[in-house]
Enzyme design. Structure first.
Site, short mmCIF file in Angstrom:
data_model
loop_
_atom_site.label_atom_id
_atom_site.label_comp_id
_atom_site.label_asym_id
_atom_site.label_seq_id
_atom_site.Cartn_x
_atom_site.Cartn_y
_atom_site.Cartn_z
N HIS A 308 -8.86 31.68 -46.19
CA HIS A 308 -9.11 30.84 -47.66
C HIS A 308 -10.44 30.44 -47.84
O HIS A 308 -11.17 29.84 -46.55
CB HIS A 308 -8.06 29.79 -47.80
CG HIS A 308 -8.20 29.35 -49.19
ND1 HIS A 308 -9.06 28.33 -49.62
CD2 HIS A 308 -7.21 29.72 -50.26
CE1 HIS A 308 -8.47 28.11 -50.75
NE2 HIS A 308 -7.43 28.94 -51.24
N ASP A 366 -0.34 32.95 -50.38
CA ASP A 366 0.39 34.29 -51.05
C ASP A 366 1.04 34.89 -49.62
O ASP A 366 1.62 36.07 -49.87
CB ASP A 366 -0.95 35.22 -51.36
CG ASP A 366 -1.30 34.57 -52.71
OD1 ASP A 366 -0.32 34.31 -53.48
OD2 ASP A 366 -2.56 34.62 -53.10
N1 CMC Z 1 -8.67 39.49 -42.57
C1 CMC Z 1 -9.66 39.64 -41.67
N2 CMC Z 1 -10.89 39.11 -41.58
C2 CMC Z 1 -11.22 38.10 -42.59
C3 CMC Z 1 -10.29 37.67 -43.58
C4 CMC Z 1 -8.97 38.53 -43.54
N3 CMC Z 1 -8.02 38.35 -44.59
N4 CMC Z 1 -10.59 36.83 -44.31
C5 CMC Z 1 -11.84 36.43 -43.85
N5 CMC Z 1 -12.15 37.47 -42.83
C6 CMC Z 1 -13.70 37.29 -42.17
C7 CMC Z 1 -14.43 37.93 -42.83
O1 CMC Z 1 -14.65 39.34 -42.55
C8 CMC Z 1 -15.61 37.06 -42.45
O2 CMC Z 1 -16.08 37.48 -40.83
P1 CMC Z 1 -17.49 37.54 -40.58
O3 CMC Z 1 -17.77 36.07 -40.41
O4 CMC Z 1 -17.50 38.05 -39.23
O5 CMC Z 1 -18.25 38.22 -41.41
C9 CMC Z 1 -15.10 35.67 -42.02
O6 CMC Z 1 -13.68 35.92 -41.71
C10 CMC Z 1 -15.13 34.61 -43.45
O7 CMC Z 1 -14.62 35.42 -44.36
P2 CMC Z 1 -15.43 35.40 -45.88
O8 CMC Z 1 -15.13 36.62 -46.50
O9 CMC Z 1 -16.87 35.07 -45.74
O10 CMC Z 1 -14.79 34.21 -46.47
P3 CMC Z 1 -14.71 33.70 -48.02
O11 CMC Z 1 -14.46 32.49 -48.31
O12 CMC Z 1 -15.64 34.42 -48.67
O13 CMC Z 1 -13.23 34.65 -48.88
C11 CMC Z 1 -11.03 35.20 -48.92
C12 CMC Z 1 -11.93 34.09 -48.49
C13 CMC Z 1 -9.69 34.38 -49.37
C14 CMC Z 1 -11.44 36.02 -50.10
C15 CMC Z 1 -10.85 36.14 -47.76
O14 CMC Z 1 -10.35 35.20 -46.74
C16 CMC Z 1 -9.84 37.05 -47.88
O15 CMC Z 1 -10.21 38.12 -48.36
N6 CMC Z 1 -8.56 36.91 -47.60
C17 CMC Z 1 -7.53 38.07 -47.93
C18 CMC Z 1 -7.28 37.92 -49.51
C19 CMC Z 1 -6.23 36.78 -49.76
O16 CMC Z 1 -5.18 36.56 -48.86
N7 CMC Z 1 -6.45 35.82 -50.85
C20 CMC Z 1 -5.61 35.04 -51.19
C21 CMC Z 1 -6.42 33.61 -51.28
S1 CMC Z 1 -5.33 32.10 -51.35
C22 CMC Z 1 -4.62 32.36 -53.09
C23 CMC Z 1 -5.83 32.20 -53.96
O17 CMC Z 1 -6.54 31.39 -54.09
O18 CMC Z 1 -5.85 33.07 -55.04
#
Ligand code: CMC
Length: 431
Positions: A308, A366
């Site tokens: 998140h 989720d």
């Molecule tokens: N699986 C594997 N690696 C992950 C995941 C994941 N679900 N989420 C983040 N990472 C890694 C990412 O690759 C990055 O690694 P590195 O630092 O080595 O490059 C690190 O963790 C930080 O991630 P980020 O993508 O920079 O974080 P963000 O804040 O931009 O993204 C997120 C947040 C929710 C979009 C992401 O965690 C994600 O895609 N999660 C899966 C989708 C999901 O479950 N979304 C629902 C969010 S909660 C409900 C809502 O708000 O709608």
């Protein structure tokens, strides 16, 4: 000048400017950088808005490090256990939990507005039977504008309140119509003697051919899920509603844009993506392989329902949903559901894995919500519609707050232009 200030120095020109820090009730303050461009001739750069507060808001507070979520100051755990979705909607809209009389009046107003115009109902016939329910929801919510455009005066508090009641009241009816179109059954009209969630279940699952009894476990679980989704401060869809609303567009159009933003798998579409992921993994024996895929930077696979932007701790909503998921599946004699077993194993392994531990990736709201929706008989493609329903009071409360905020102007970010430098037009024969 506020008590705290931050001084910024341009190391090229040597010019220093002191910026005020705006403080809130809880959480970090924010450097007020409105005058940065005027002072320095620079924009600020923050793709994804990781350090940018776009507004001041009295509605919701999140402490992502501690895993805290408050609606108008009330902890989500207390609201999930003791409140109802309509009471929470009142709280979000008006800032206070209603008295018994206020709750009666609010409930009466919402139930009065549950019907949709018959011709709006006909819109669904224009969709192919297997149209994605979020496409139908987004289009039909936007179409509400066509019925009320001339009667909405966004500068009039009563008109804004009426819009808020209408959208909260009509979302379940629209969702019910989308569902019935999706499964090829006749539309079910709202029944105002039922609770908000009971009415929703009735519109989803009752059929003209047989009696339908609302399962109280399903009704309570659904109401709780709606509470947990009701608001989440400046997330992508809410920011979209605010940005669209900042142009003065009508609130139904603004909320339709919120629905569109919610649909994506990084946001509200994650609940659907979690179930698809569990289907793909298939068996607990495959968990290790998929954990490796999630960690592999050359593989686009991500563990859906994990991570998140704000929570760097267990999402407090996930803790509540996890417990409810066990209760619902137990009550529905589905406690040995293989996908529940798979989800538990996946969570267990991910929470011990260095990759997830170091990045503070925990299950989010989720991760378990889809398993509850599935147990209630809701098809996977429909999960994000349920999220949208829950988020509606938050969207409309945030829209109203923005409209009433004298400091808000049209949302208009700037950019760093990286395209071609100025050049002259060359006639096609000379190119
Ligand atoms: N699986 C594997 N690696 C992950 C995941 C994941 N679900 N989420 C983040 N990472 C890694 C990412 O690759 C990055 O690694 P590195 O630092 O080595 O490059 C690190 O963790 C930080 O991630 P980020 O993508 O920079 O974080 P963000 O804040 O931009 O993204 C997120 C947040 C929710 C979009 C992401 O965690 C994600 O895609 N999660 C899966 C989708 C999901 O479950 N979304 C629902 C969010 S909660 C409900 C809502 O708000 O709608």
């Amino acid at each position: 000048m506020s008590k705290h200030t931050v001084t910024v120095t341009d190391n090229t020109s040597g010019k220093s400017v002191e910026f005020p820090v705006k403080e809130g009730t809880h959480g970090p303050g924010a450097i007020d950088i409105k005058s940065v461009y005027k002072e320095f001739g620079y924009f600020t750069y923050d793709p994804g808005f990781t350090s940018t507060a776009s507004c001041r808001s009295d509605i919701t507070f999140i402490d992502g490090d501690e895993g805290v979520l408050l609606y108008r100051g009330y902890p989500i755990e207390q609201l999930a256990e003791h409140s109802t979705f309509l009471e929470v909607s009142h709280l979000l809209l008006y800032g206070e939990l209603p008295t018994a009389d206020e709750l009666d009046a609010f409930t009466a107003s919402i139930t009065k507005h549950t019907m949709v115009n018959e011709s709006l109902k006909d819109f669904f016939d224009g969709f192919h039977y297997n149209a994605h329910p979020m496409a139908m929801l987004t289009a039909v919510v936007s179409s509400l504008s066509a019925f009320y455009h001339d009667s909405i005066d966004i500068n009039d508090p009563e008109s804004r309140e009426l819009c808020a009641h209408r959208i909260i009241a009509k979302m379940p009816t629209i969702a019910g119509a989308a569902f019935k179109h999706f499964v090829g059954e006749p539309f079910v009209y709202p029944k105002n003697r039922l609770s908000y969630s009971g009415n929703l279940l009735n519109m989803l699952f009752s059929r003209p051919t047989e009696d339908y009894e609302i399962n109280p476990v399903a009704e309570k679980a659904l109401d709780q899920l709606l509470i947990l989704h009701a608001d989440h401060e400046q997330n992508a869809s809410t920011s979209t509603v605010r940005l669209a609303g900042s142009t003065g567009t009508n609130p139904f159009a603004a909320i339709a844009s919120g629905c569109a933003a919610l649909w994506g798998p990084a946001h509200g579409g994650a609940n659907e993506a979690v179930l698809r992921m569990l289907e793909e993994i298939g068996d607990v024996r495959n968990v290790a392989h998929y954990i490796d895929k999630a960690k592999d930077k050359d593989d686009p696979f991500r563990l859906m329902g994990f991570g998140h932007r704000v929570y760097k701790n267990y999402d407090p909503r996930a803790t509540i949903i996890r417990k409810t998921c066990h209760e619902v599946l137990h009550a529905m004699n589905m406690a040995d559901d293989p996908q529940l077993e798979l989800a538990i194993k996946l969570e267990e392994i991910a929470l011990q894995d260095d990759y997830f531990v170091e990045r503070k990736l925990y299950p989010n709201v989720d991760f378990y919500s889809g398993l509850i929706y599935k147990a209630l008989g809701i098809p996977t493609q429909f999960f994000t519609v349920m999220f949208a329903l829950g988020r509606t009071p938050g969207w409309i409360a945030q829209w109203a707050e923005m409209t009433e905020d004298g400091e808000q102007r049209i949302g208009r970010p700037r950019q760093i232009y990286t395209g071609a430098a100025r050049r002259d037009y060359v006639p096609v024969v000379k190119r």
